[in-house]
Design an enzyme around this catalytic site. Structure first.
Site, PDB file in Angstrom:
ATOM      1  CB  SER A  16      -0.929   0.025   1.215  1.00  0.00           C
ATOM      2  OG  SER A  16      -0.186   0.147   2.404  1.00  0.00           O
ATOM      3  N   GLY A  47       2.434   2.784  -2.186  1.00  0.00           N
ATOM      4  CA  GLY A  47       3.640   2.756  -2.991  1.00  0.00           C
ATOM      5  C   GLY A  47       4.815   2.006  -2.398  1.00  0.00           C
ATOM      6  CD  GLU A  82      -4.385   4.266  -7.899  1.00  0.00           C
ATOM      7  OE1 GLU A  82      -3.402   4.918  -8.298  1.00  0.00           O
ATOM      8  OE2 GLU A  82      -4.330   3.434  -6.972  1.00  0.00           O
ATOM      9  CD  GLU A 138      -1.818  -0.419  -8.171  1.00  0.00           C
ATOM     10  OE1 GLU A 138      -0.788  -1.092  -8.208  1.00  0.00           O
ATOM     11  OE2 GLU A 138      -2.055   0.406  -7.259  1.00  0.00           O
ATOM     12  CG  ASP A 193      -3.705   7.274  -0.946  1.00  0.00           C
ATOM     13  OD1 ASP A 193      -4.290   7.257  -2.054  1.00  0.00           O
ATOM     14  OD2 ASP A 193      -2.569   6.795  -0.771  1.00  0.00           O
ATOM     15  CB  THR A 194      -5.884  10.314  -4.501  1.00  0.00           C
ATOM     16  OG1 THR A 194      -6.891   9.418  -4.952  1.00  0.00           O
ATOM     17  CG2 THR A 194      -4.515   9.699  -4.719  1.00  0.00           C
ATOM     18  NE  ARG A 226      -0.537   9.301   3.156  1.00  0.00           N
ATOM     19  CZ  ARG A 226      -0.754   8.238   2.383  1.00  0.00           C
ATOM     20  NH1 ARG A 226      -0.118   8.114   1.252  1.00  0.00           N
ATOM     21  NH2 ARG A 226      -1.598   7.320   2.730  1.00  0.00           N
TER      22      ARG A 226
END
Length: 388
Positions: free
Chosen positions: A149, A151, A257, A270, A277-278, A357
């Site tokens: 997750s 990245g 995505e 994906e 999150d975006t 983050r």
């Protein structure tokens, strides 16, 4: 009131719990460590490894939830079929969670069964297999764990000399106990979007206005809504999102995505069967309902008549520059709150690591405003918040 077992208690889970509390639901937040963000606002919590199927079953038997909502990939997902057979609602469905928690299953479904356009890809269970696949695909190429997750473990490989590192990095970044990588053709895309897709128990599938995003090392750094997109490309993305979510079944929000290329069109990339999150940009008030409210209403079977775009939005993440096991503190929040049409979320993570983050700044502006200026504003304000 429904009793909801949340599997994974990060920042996305926290916002989901807040939405659920506002509609009077009872939430048990679960994660592998104590003090996770969603636990801070839930009714109860459990700390255990969700890759331990027996431990997961013990928690389910203890709390007897009406609904199980997975928020992360590292779950013994095959157990969810058993819970679903017993009458517990799994979100969006046990089938969806099992397919999407593993890039191999979802990619094969999309490309081979549904015929969606994707990058060429191979799988590798060893470094030798990775090298062979790379020779087939060519350079540059993208290497990712099958389960990860944000990245983690993902790398852009520009030459054969980088494959050894990509193999080690991919395996180390893998979540769960699967040590297999996917290697993909690099798509020379012009932009990438997240198309938040809402499937309902009784009602039409809805699409949020497309969200553009920027990643660094595969990890989300900023997002903005609505993303500029050719109307025909948006239509193609919606058709693909509808196909794949119908095949996976269930009700909830999906982060689908896509890569967009002016020359070659739309590529499916994906899919996540949960808030994305975006999609935190929707906390800027860009829509009549943010992604967490949409997810909850779909999960509860409440009707969602429409998704309306109200204003433009941009988000930028607040990153930690330190690594510490101590509870972090923050400087510069006043630099954000003094600005109009701006908000901030501090996630409440109990520890830090470099580039973790820790929060997000969200800004909005009237439709038709300068999107580049809005994005720059969000990034500049996020950079003014220091984690220490």
């Amino acid at each position: 009131m429904k009793k909801i077992l949340l599997l994974g208690s990060g920042e996305l889970g926290k916002e989901f719990v807040i939405a659920a509390q506002r509609l009077g639901q009872y939430i048990i937040a679960c994660d592998s460590y104590a003090g996770a963000p969603a636990m801070q606002v839930a009714d109860a919590c459990e700390v255990f490894s969700m890759l331990d199927g027996d431990a997961l079953e013990q928690v389910v038997r203890k709390h007897r939830p009406d609904i199980i909502v997975p928020e992360i990939e590292a779950i013994r997902t095959e157990r969810l079929y058993d819970f679903e057979k017993e009458g517990i609602q799994v979100v969006p469905s046990a089938r969806a969670v099992n397919y999407t928690m593993n890039r191999k299953a979802i990619r094969d479904l999309a490309a081979k069964e549904l015929g969606l356009k994707t990058a060429r890809y191979f799988y590798a269970k060893s470094l030798d297999e990775l090298k062979k696949a790379a020779s087939e695909i060519g350079f540059p190429c993208v290497v990712k764990p099958l389960m990860s997750s944000s990245g983690k473990g993902q790398s852009l490989v520009k030459s054969a000399d980088e494959l050894d590192h990509a193999w080690e990095y991919g395996c180390n970044g893998s979540r769960g106990d699967i040590k297999e990588l996917i290697i993909e053709e690099f798509i020379n895309f012009d932009s990438e979007i997240t198309l938040l897709t809402v499937t309902q128990k009784d009602g039409p599938t809805l699409f949020c206005p497309p969200i553009g995003h920027v990643q660094k090392s595969g990890d989300y750094r900023e997002s903005f809504q609505p993303a500029p997109i050719d109307p025909e490309h948006l239509k193609q993305a919606q058709i693909m999102a509808d196909k794949v979510t119908r095949a996976l079944t269930g009700a909830g929000i999906w982060g689908v995505e896509f890569f967009l290329s002016h020359e070659n069109g739309v590529y499916f990339s994906e899919l996540s069967p949960r808030p994305h999150d975006t999609g935190m940009v929707t906390l800027a008030g860009t829509q009549n309902l943010n992604e967490f409210e949409l997810h909850l209403r779909a999960v509860l079977g409440l009707p969602i008549p429409c998704v309306k775009l109200l204003r433009m939005g941009a988000s930028a993440v607040i990153l930690s520059s330190i690594a510490s096991q101590e509870q972090p503190d923050y400087r510069g929040i006043e630099n954000v709150t003094c600005e109009e049409d701006t908000d901030i979320r501090i996630f409440g993570k109990p520890t830090t690591r470099v580039n973790r983050r820790m929060g997000v700044v969200v800004c909005n502006a009237p439709l038709g405003s300068d999107l580049s200026a809005l994005r720059d504003k969000a990034k500049a304000l996020a950079a003014k918040v220091e984690v220490y």
